[in-house]
Design a protein around this motif. Structure first.
Motif, short mmCIF file in Angstrom:
data_model
loop_
_atom_site.label_atom_id
_atom_site.label_comp_id
_atom_site.label_asym_id
_atom_site.label_seq_id
_atom_site.Cartn_x
_atom_site.Cartn_y
_atom_site.Cartn_z
N ARG A 144 -0.96 -11.69 2.44
CA ARG A 144 -2.22 -12.30 2.02
C ARG A 144 -2.02 -13.80 1.89
O ARG A 144 -0.90 -14.26 1.70
CB ARG A 144 -2.66 -11.76 0.64
CG ARG A 144 -2.75 -10.24 0.56
CD ARG A 144 -3.96 -9.73 1.31
NE ARG A 144 -4.11 -8.30 1.30
CZ ARG A 144 -3.90 -7.52 2.35
NH1 ARG A 144 -3.44 -8.04 3.47
NH2 ARG A 144 -4.12 -6.23 2.29
N GLN A 183 0.84 -1.21 0.00
CA GLN A 183 0.00 0.00 0.00
C GLN A 183 0.88 1.25 0.00
O GLN A 183 1.72 1.43 0.88
CB GLN A 183 -0.93 0.03 1.21
CG GLN A 183 -1.89 1.22 1.14
CD GLN A 183 -2.91 1.26 2.25
OE1 GLN A 183 -2.60 0.97 3.39
NE2 GLN A 183 -4.13 1.65 1.90
N GLU A 228 -9.48 7.96 4.09
CA GLU A 228 -10.46 7.55 3.08
C GLU A 228 -11.09 8.72 2.35
O GLU A 228 -11.67 8.55 1.28
CB GLU A 228 -11.55 6.68 3.73
CG GLU A 228 -11.01 5.34 4.23
CD GLU A 228 -12.08 4.41 4.79
OE1 GLU A 228 -13.23 4.85 4.96
OE2 GLU A 228 -11.74 3.25 5.08
N ASN A 271 5.52 -5.12 8.76
CA ASN A 271 4.97 -5.38 10.09
C ASN A 271 5.74 -6.52 10.75
O ASN A 271 5.90 -7.59 10.17
CB ASN A 271 3.49 -5.75 10.00
CG ASN A 271 2.65 -4.60 9.51
OD1 ASN A 271 2.38 -3.65 10.25
ND2 ASN A 271 2.26 -4.65 8.24
N ASP A 298 3.43 1.27 15.30
CA ASP A 298 2.19 1.09 14.56
C ASP A 298 0.99 1.30 15.47
O ASP A 298 1.09 1.14 16.69
CB ASP A 298 2.18 -0.35 14.03
CG ASP A 298 1.27 -0.52 12.82
OD1 ASP A 298 0.65 0.46 12.39
OD2 ASP A 298 1.19 -1.66 12.32
N PRO A 338 -4.73 -10.91 6.63
CA PRO A 338 -3.95 -11.33 7.81
C PRO A 338 -4.80 -11.51 9.07
O PRO A 338 -4.44 -12.32 9.93
CB PRO A 338 -2.93 -10.20 7.99
CG PRO A 338 -3.36 -9.09 7.11
CD PRO A 338 -4.24 -9.66 6.05
N GLN A 339 -5.91 -10.79 9.16
CA GLN A 339 -6.77 -10.93 10.34
C GLN A 339 -7.22 -12.37 10.52
O GLN A 339 -7.45 -12.81 11.63
CB GLN A 339 -8.00 -10.01 10.19
CG GLN A 339 -8.15 -8.99 11.30
CD GLN A 339 -7.17 -7.83 11.18
OE1 GLN A 339 -6.30 -7.84 10.34
NE2 GLN A 339 -7.32 -6.84 12.03
N TYR A 399 -7.30 4.29 1.51
CA TYR A 399 -8.03 4.01 0.27
C TYR A 399 -8.21 5.25 -0.59
O TYR A 399 -8.40 5.14 -1.79
CB TYR A 399 -9.40 3.39 0.59
CG TYR A 399 -9.31 2.04 1.29
CD1 TYR A 399 -8.13 1.31 1.30
CD2 TYR A 399 -10.43 1.50 1.92
CE1 TYR A 399 -8.05 0.07 1.92
CE2 TYR A 399 -10.37 0.25 2.55
CZ TYR A 399 -9.18 -0.44 2.55
OH TYR A 399 -9.12 -1.67 3.18
P1 C2E Z 1 -2.07 -2.55 10.04
O1 C2E Z 1 -0.60 -2.70 10.16
O2 C2E Z 1 -2.73 -1.51 10.88
O3 C2E Z 1 -2.34 -2.35 8.49
C1 C2E Z 1 -3.31 -1.49 7.98
C2 C2E Z 1 -4.56 -2.23 7.61
O4 C2E Z 1 -5.55 -1.29 7.22
C3 C2E Z 1 -4.39 -3.16 6.42
O5 C2E Z 1 -5.29 -4.24 6.62
C4 C2E Z 1 -4.85 -2.29 5.26
O6 C2E Z 1 -5.27 -3.05 4.14
C5 C2E Z 1 -5.98 -1.54 5.90
N1 C2E Z 1 -6.25 -0.25 5.28
C6 C2E Z 1 -5.38 0.54 4.61
N2 C2E Z 1 -5.97 1.69 4.22
C7 C2E Z 1 -7.24 1.64 4.66
C8 C2E Z 1 -8.36 2.54 4.57
O7 C2E Z 1 -8.30 3.63 4.01
N3 C2E Z 1 -9.52 2.14 5.17
C9 C2E Z 1 -9.64 0.94 5.79
N4 C2E Z 1 -10.81 0.63 6.32
N5 C2E Z 1 -8.61 0.08 5.91
C10 C2E Z 1 -7.41 0.42 5.36
P2 C2E Z 1 -4.83 -5.73 6.39
O8 C2E Z 1 -3.99 -5.82 5.15
O9 C2E Z 1 -6.05 -6.57 6.48
O10 C2E Z 1 -3.89 -6.03 7.60
C11 C2E Z 1 -4.41 -6.13 8.90
C12 C2E Z 1 -3.32 -6.21 9.94
O11 C2E Z 1 -2.59 -7.44 9.83
C13 C2E Z 1 -2.28 -5.13 9.79
O12 C2E Z 1 -2.79 -3.95 10.37
C14 C2E Z 1 -1.12 -5.73 10.53
O13 C2E Z 1 -1.22 -5.48 11.91
C15 C2E Z 1 -1.28 -7.21 10.27
N6 C2E Z 1 -0.34 -7.66 9.24
C16 C2E Z 1 -0.39 -7.50 7.90
N7 C2E Z 1 0.68 -8.06 7.29
C17 C2E Z 1 1.46 -8.56 8.29
C18 C2E Z 1 2.72 -9.25 8.33
O14 C2E Z 1 3.38 -9.51 7.31
N8 C2E Z 1 3.19 -9.62 9.56
C19 C2E Z 1 2.52 -9.34 10.71
N9 C2E Z 1 3.04 -9.73 11.89
N10 C2E Z 1 1.33 -8.70 10.71
C20 C2E Z 1 0.81 -8.31 9.52
#
Ligand code: C2E
Ligand code: CA
Ligand code: CA
Ligand code: CA
Length: 277
Positions: A62, A44, A240, A118, A180, A73-74, A259
């Motif tokens: 993903r 992103q 957003e 992350n 973060d 990731p959730q 977004y």
């Molecule tokens: P995060 O680090 O807070 O990442 C931001 C999340 O918000 C991402 O969700 C992203 O897709 C989403 N997002 C970005 N812009 C917007 C927006 O404008 N509006 C909304 N509603 N959401 C937005 P994602 O990809 O589902 O990731 C969720 C969480 O999973 C991440 O939160 C992070 O804590 C974790 N994560 C993701 N990749 C990794 C990884 O490789 N390793 C680890 N340990 N955790 C990861």
């Protein structure tokens, strides 16, 4: 009442059993996913709010699950942490992210965006974490300054010498450390003066409410001032709307992602994105 209780137990037991079985299945599948090339990373864009210029990308993992589709990731990070799989998964993501950063600086590209990864607290349990990160950078010829690691507040309140040494070492080498989801975890700010930090990421829960609430605006104002006073860079997450972006700029927040600018992109799409931003 006794009969009712027994009845409830009988009713809930199969569900509990199903939940445990599902978790075990998912764990086995996650193992296979790692071995079988089912994981994937999206990126992103992180932009300068004033110009729209891309300064970096956050790597987000993903899982292309064979039957359940593309999972965020959730759906599996917690399980990965509990099962210890977060270590190999984290390393996998890190390597791909560094390869992405390498590809962005190739072909005489004018802008060299950084990649932000992350990192879970569990990854620091391994005494070689910092070594692995630095070796991966060297192997790919990527400057440490092009890597940022995102850690959470919960990790920083831990009294863990190795963690602190690793963070200091990585930072000394030029890797940047971001906190973060700032403001969502622990209320104590005392760690801020002790931790070697470079960047503070304002959580989406603040961003998404600044347009509607003066109180939230005051909070974000306070966070941005605090960051500046401590010499930290600030990035706002989850932008957003253009109203949110404008307000953040007015409050002195220079960088953001969300977004409004772009959703997380597959790697090939980042090249087209960079050509335009
Ligand atoms: P995060 O680090 O807070 O990442 C931001 C999340 O918000 C991402 O969700 C992203 O897709 C989403 N997002 C970005 N812009 C917007 C927006 O404008 N509006 C909304 N509603 N959401 C937005 P994602 O990809 O589902 O990731 C969720 C969480 O999973 C991440 O939160 C992070 O804590 C974790 N994560 C993701 N990749 C990794 C990884 O490789 N390793 C680890 N340990 N955790 C990861
Ligand atoms: Ca993050
Ligand atoms: Ca975040
Ligand atoms: Ca978040």
């Amino acid at each position: 009442a006794k009969g009712e209780g027994k009845g409830q137990w009988r009713r809930y037991q199969p569900d509990l059993h199903t939940a445990i079985t599902e978790r075990l299945t998912l764990r086995t599948e996650l193992d296979a996913a790692l071995a079988g090339d089912q994981l994937d990373v999206e990126y992103q864009p992180i932009v300068a709010l004033s110009s729209g210029h891309t300064v970096g990308f956050e790597a987000l993992v993903r899982w292309n699950h064979p039957t359940r589709g593309r999972l965020g990731p959730q759906a599996f990070i917690d399980l990965a942490e509990e099962s210890g799989l977060i270590e190999p998964i984290g390393e996998w993501v890190l390597r791909h992210a560094i390869e992405a950063a390498q590809s962005w600086q190739g072909n005489g590209r004018a802008n060299r965006p950084y990649v932000s990864v992350n990192v879970s607290a569990w990854q620091f349990r391994n005494s070689t974490f910092a070594d692995k990160v630095l070796a991966e950078l060297t192997d790919h010829g990527v400057a440490p300054g092009l890597l940022m690691l995102e850690i959470t507040e919960s990790l920083l309140v831990r009294d863990d010498d190795r963690l602190w040494r690793d963070l200091a070492r990585l930072r000394q080498a030029g890797v940047r450390i971001a906190i973060d989801d700032f403001g969502t975890g622990y209320s104590s700010l005392s760690y801020l003066r002790a931790v070697p930090l470079d960047v503070l990421k304002i959580d989406r829960q603040f961003t998404s409410t600044i347009a509607a609430s003066a109180k939230q605006r005051a909070l974000v104002d306070g966070i941005v001032r605090l960051a500046h006073t401590l010499g930290l860079e600030v990035i706002a997450e989850g932008i957003e709307t253009s109203a949110e972006s404008t307000l953040l700029t007015v409050l002195g927040c220079p960088y953001g992602q969300g977004y409004l600018f772009a959703k997380p992109l597959p790697l090939p799409a980042t090249y087209a994105w960079l050509a335009r931003h």
